[in-house]
Scaffold this motif. Structure first.
Motif, short mmCIF file in Angstrom:
data_model
loop_
_atom_site.label_atom_id
_atom_site.label_comp_id
_atom_site.label_asym_id
_atom_site.label_seq_id
_atom_site.Cartn_x
_atom_site.Cartn_y
_atom_site.Cartn_z
N UNK B 41 -15.61 19.98 -27.52
CA UNK B 41 -16.14 20.81 -26.59
C UNK B 41 -15.89 22.40 -26.92
N UNK B 42 -14.68 22.50 -27.64
CA UNK B 42 -14.17 23.88 -27.73
C UNK B 42 -15.08 24.84 -28.82
N UNK B 62 -10.38 33.35 -23.68
CA UNK B 62 -10.15 32.32 -24.43
C UNK B 62 -10.86 31.21 -24.24
N UNK B 63 -11.51 30.94 -23.00
CA UNK B 63 -12.41 29.85 -22.91
C UNK B 63 -11.95 28.51 -23.21
N UNK B 64 -10.76 28.32 -22.92
CA UNK B 64 -10.01 26.99 -23.23
C UNK B 64 -10.35 26.12 -22.24
N UNK B 65 -11.15 24.87 -23.01
CA UNK B 65 -11.67 23.90 -21.76
C UNK B 65 -10.46 22.84 -21.83
N UNK B 66 -10.21 22.37 -20.52
CA UNK B 66 -9.20 21.09 -20.16
C UNK B 66 -10.29 20.02 -19.66
N UNK B 135 -22.20 25.24 -21.11
CA UNK B 135 -21.92 24.58 -22.51
C UNK B 135 -21.08 23.88 -22.79
N UNK B 136 -19.86 23.67 -21.95
CA UNK B 136 -18.96 22.49 -22.05
C UNK B 136 -19.56 21.37 -21.86
N UNK B 137 -20.30 21.08 -20.59
CA UNK B 137 -20.96 19.88 -20.45
C UNK B 137 -21.93 19.41 -21.40
#
Lengths: 361, 361, 361, 361
Positions: B41-42, B62-66, B135-137
């Motif tokens: 995703x990143x 940073x827009x770090x996804x978890x 964007x993540x999804x």
């Protein structure tokens, strides 16, 4: 889920094929107490009906609507409203030679690809005849909008490359193409005649204008009013493009040119097309749709049959030269369906009168 | 119903405000067994992230996804996937002076009109920051599409009036604007620099191309593939127009020009943009969207405050000059979400292998 | 569509596994302006929390809720409310021996059958831990209902075969089993102790009572209020039966016994349980649910492993003896979610004040 | 949203009032290629039809179904199937005296409370006549289930306090009450005759049995198979309770008694009723519903009129003594609709054959 339902609260489900027994719609979620008779629907159907106008097919359909449920003593009851229009002038046999051939520009091939079978007669479910059900349902939405002071009007702004030079709404009813520019309308008719002789067809641009729309309609972030309008318009067979307000022209403006200044009296421009961040701002809503030329042409075209072999085809039948102007009531219907739905959505998703409120502007 | 859910089977719900604790998405309906890690995703998030490129804001996120749920031992389990991106560089105080003022071209006034209140900090829910969750999804959808051989790519074809003269996809990765025409890209950068000095902003046009899409996706008559793509694109804040294939140009063609002939080897043109009667035909899908100039400009503009009084405003803050190129991964994400959803829909709505089938082409 | 969303207007989506990072819910469709802080939610979570009471597991979870979005200055904004509860006391390793074995009475085997894989740790998504998210979301619904004067209360009316002989609501808070009959509650505790020594578990019956509910909620014919309540209750893991008003007893009455006479002062009986033809009638709503005994028992049981071979299993772990009383706040939460949703639905589907109205009773 | 649509993929929308022009249903999402003719539907309608059996009304309705769309050459096409049943024997005038009076136990008062108006003739939309549309749509679902080997059968297990002592399925077709115990059926008929003379009515219990259901159907956590079945059953007018498997009896068992042991040959008990954690386990699915006595009784009852004044009422008309056995095909229809929907859902939400799979049991 299978795609024949539109709207979340004011919700319609349409059904029917071009050469089946009937087409129809079920309207669910219409509030009780709305005056509604077949006559309220028939006027819109008559505008969509085949058989009149310079660009139209000679197929004659009375398109008489019947209300089978959901009203009592002339008022809606809050239960589903079933609308049906029986098909009368269906000449299925004239499609027999198309049973196994895919007409270019039509859904023949994609219906076969998707479903593995299809009702080929007159395009089946993919026929423009399906829009009769939309227009009927849209008329019910229109009755509801009228009680809220919302008015939707569509008109031709371009046809066969001829563009209207003005938006004189008074002239719309003065020419057969529902164009707000009588002079342009005359040139459009000339263009239609020329192209008909040439066994070809034409596209154009329709503009839809919504006046009296209250501010606050539209549900961010995915059910924005412009997003829903775009989907609604693009779901009409012939539509290949949609723009709101300045639309594609906005892409060429700078921010200072495109922003609509706000004054105590309202906005001083309307590049936004009446929608900001997906929510109506109280200004007129302006939508334009690109209508492709009708794919049924009486010329030889290259295609394949169901066995995948190359064949040529000449589509005779009874066809329009342009989807304009018959598409105009369809555009209006779709806009009305979106607006009626969002009007009802805002009643329940807007501020609760019982809850603590900030002062509003 | 309240607008924060997208898709019917591959379904996402997004949440979060620009200056709240976090933004995120829940992905429901992703099939079990799909390999998925934060790294998948990143990469997409990094392309959307602020802080780089000629047109971008200096806000550093940073827009770090978890991934909080829905995977086990590196594979999806079929249960909902919760994605979260915590906000780090939120300077809420810099928005204090905007608390009671409506920025032109923004949703400030319509959120107030709709909800009777709003989180004014950085635009709240109406901020472009909301698209990080999309964007993540969309990256999860992308993983699913990859397994089916479907590829989505967006790129800049116009910016500030400068149009790409070619579609050389190899050049997309060679310039900061993701334009398939390096020479045009250089002219676009020059145009950005000019406009920035002028305290103004720019719009443009993004094209999205889908290759490898199987035929048969899209659900007539309201959930047609083009209708859903139009809604998806128009739900992106800055987008004011959408067209498929030839789009508005189709309105100026005749039927014989616009129809794509069919041969045993496939279509010999693609004015349809890969979609006929709302169903994918197996050809490339082509979409273009009009992106308006960013409304936040460092110039005096006329507006009103919450009390309805006229005021002038100059929006400083940390803003982009153009939504392009950061909007590119958002366009890709929305296209992916539509396609993943329809891919899964076709699995269940297409022909049932147990049922009697007609021979297909 | 994939089953993790509940409600149509007041809509929640839950996510999370027992031994994953967190569980949570997104609440969409909550009206703006509702006062909401974590404290409004925490009280309900504390009642559901493991670690207290005569029938409870020793797993210690603080179940601290965080609100990540959707509120501003202590009030809801109309945007989605993201709630998260991080898992703290997850001992995943203690489930390693169950990785390939299906516990009888649990979803182990059906998750494997459905998805082809599963997160076996603590039951994964099928764990009762999932209900923490429901309780959190239900508390938000409860805040909304409170503003409308609606109150939901659940309590134990039967446990391990011991039935309450009265409905003295004042006694509910006076015993650990939330039973409106202190004497019965004492007998229930004795029954729990007996069964615990026997390494066995117990079921029971919970009654839910809704007071202050306005007439008119429920949408015929499929979203009737009783139908939605039945679905809501049956979606709770341990529930195997639901009845409304007289319920199964009504099957043994005659019409003249079962009908509730109507007087100007209201109904003189309540066999209907406050719902007629799926619509609330203004009387108290009465629901009862059958709760099965917890399937995790510390006794040898016959089962199979993933390879299909017979094995025996003794489930140790940290388990409750009965889902009662921890299920009580879950029942309340589900009832609240249904009622909040229908309260909002009736705002938009009920009579439109602008439309012509018949005189109401 | 307004409650007249059921199902997510196999989706039906019903419409129509008891004394309107017709009742009907639109079935959307039925896969293409399914053989379907009116005869496939008529058999179920004939079982529901008024005018036969010991407990039935003398109203004579042929209940002839017509298929208006969605099939071509005897097979479904994947487009919506419109079913209509015209009302023939509607004696509206016989309801004139009830125009302003609320019949106890009926929806007269709640429809008025909800909608502010109502079609009082024969109960309008709240009439059991509405279920004809469900039965028609359920028959289409049944055709689909048959291709998958799933069989649904309902029968009477209790009536007027007389309970079946056995489940001899062969006897179901041997008595007029569709009871799997001929001896009990005779006692039930005697009870009906007694109560009819007394101008009263009766309730009972219907059991629904699903055989051949594949494992894996049901979508946790809210669209569990048992939750959806409970909603489906409770949406039938006369139903006041639903239980799955052991149901309320499970509340009185211990865990060791209630758990169904698993062996390589399958489950050795079926207290679960074929559903674990909301997902079918491959065993028979067992549902029971409590049916209240019909509220229309030819005795004086106390009620109010629309002006709120006390009046007495004696409901003559043409009424059944018990909703059983006519409710049996309705229960079957609702179960079929749930199962067809979940069968199609599992096709798209289950493991993707393209994705990495764990070995299944």
């Amino acid at each position: 889920m299978a795609g024949n339902t539109f709207g979340k609260i004011f919700q319609i489900t349409t059904w029917g094929e071009s050469h089946g027994t009937a087409v129809g719609a079920v309207v669910d979620g219409c509030p009780p107490g709305l005056p509604l008779t077949p006559a309220d629907i028939q006027a819109d159907l008559d505008r969509r009906r085949p058989g009149g106008g310079p660009a139209s097919t000679p197929r004659k359909e009375p398109d008489q609507v019947e209300i089978l449920s959901g009203t009592f003593e002339g008022l809606t009851t809050g239960t589903p409203i079933s609308l049906v229009i029986f098909n009368r002038d269906a000449h299925s046999k004239s499609y027999d030679h198309l049973k196994d051939i895919y007409r270019p520009g039509h859904g023949d091939i994609t219906y076969q690809q998707k479903y593995g079978r299809r009702d080929h007669r007159g395009g089946g479910r993919a026929s423009a005849r399906e829009t009769a059900a939309r227009v009927a349902a849209g008329a019910v939405a229109g009755c509801l909008l009228t009680t809220a002071g919302v008015r939707v009007q569509a008109y031709t702004v371009e046809l066969g490359g001829v563009a209207a030079q003005q938006r004189n709404l008074a002239e719309i009813s003065q020419n057969a193409l529902f164009c707000p520019d009588n002079q342009a309308a005359a040139a459009m008719v000339a263009r239609i005649d020329e192209v008909r002789r040439n066994h070809d067809t034409l596209g154009g641009v329709v503009e839809i204008r919504v006046s009296g729309c209250p501010a606050g309609l539209g549900e961010p972030v995915f059910d924005k009013l412009d997003a829903e309008l775009a989907r609604a318009m693009m779901s009409i067979g012939a539509v290949k493009g949609v723009e709101i307000g300045a639309g594609f022209a906005a892409a060429r403006l700078t921010g200072s040119e495109n922003n609509d200044p706000i004054t105590p009296e309202g906005f001083t421009g309307n590049n936004s097309g009446g929608i900001l961040a997906g929510i109506s701002n109280g200004d007129e809503i302006i939508i334009r749709v690109a209508v492709k030329p009708i794919p049924s042409i009486a010329r030889e075209q290259q295609t394949i049959n169901r066995q995948g072999q190359p064949v040529t085809i000449k589509v005779g039948g009874r066809h329009d030269i342009s989807a304009i102007p018959r598409i105009i009531p369809v555009c209006e219907a779709m806009a009305r369906l979106v607006l009626a739905d969002h009007l009802l959505r805002q009643r329940t998703l807007g501020p609760d009168p019982k809850l603590k409120r900030a002062p509003t502007p």
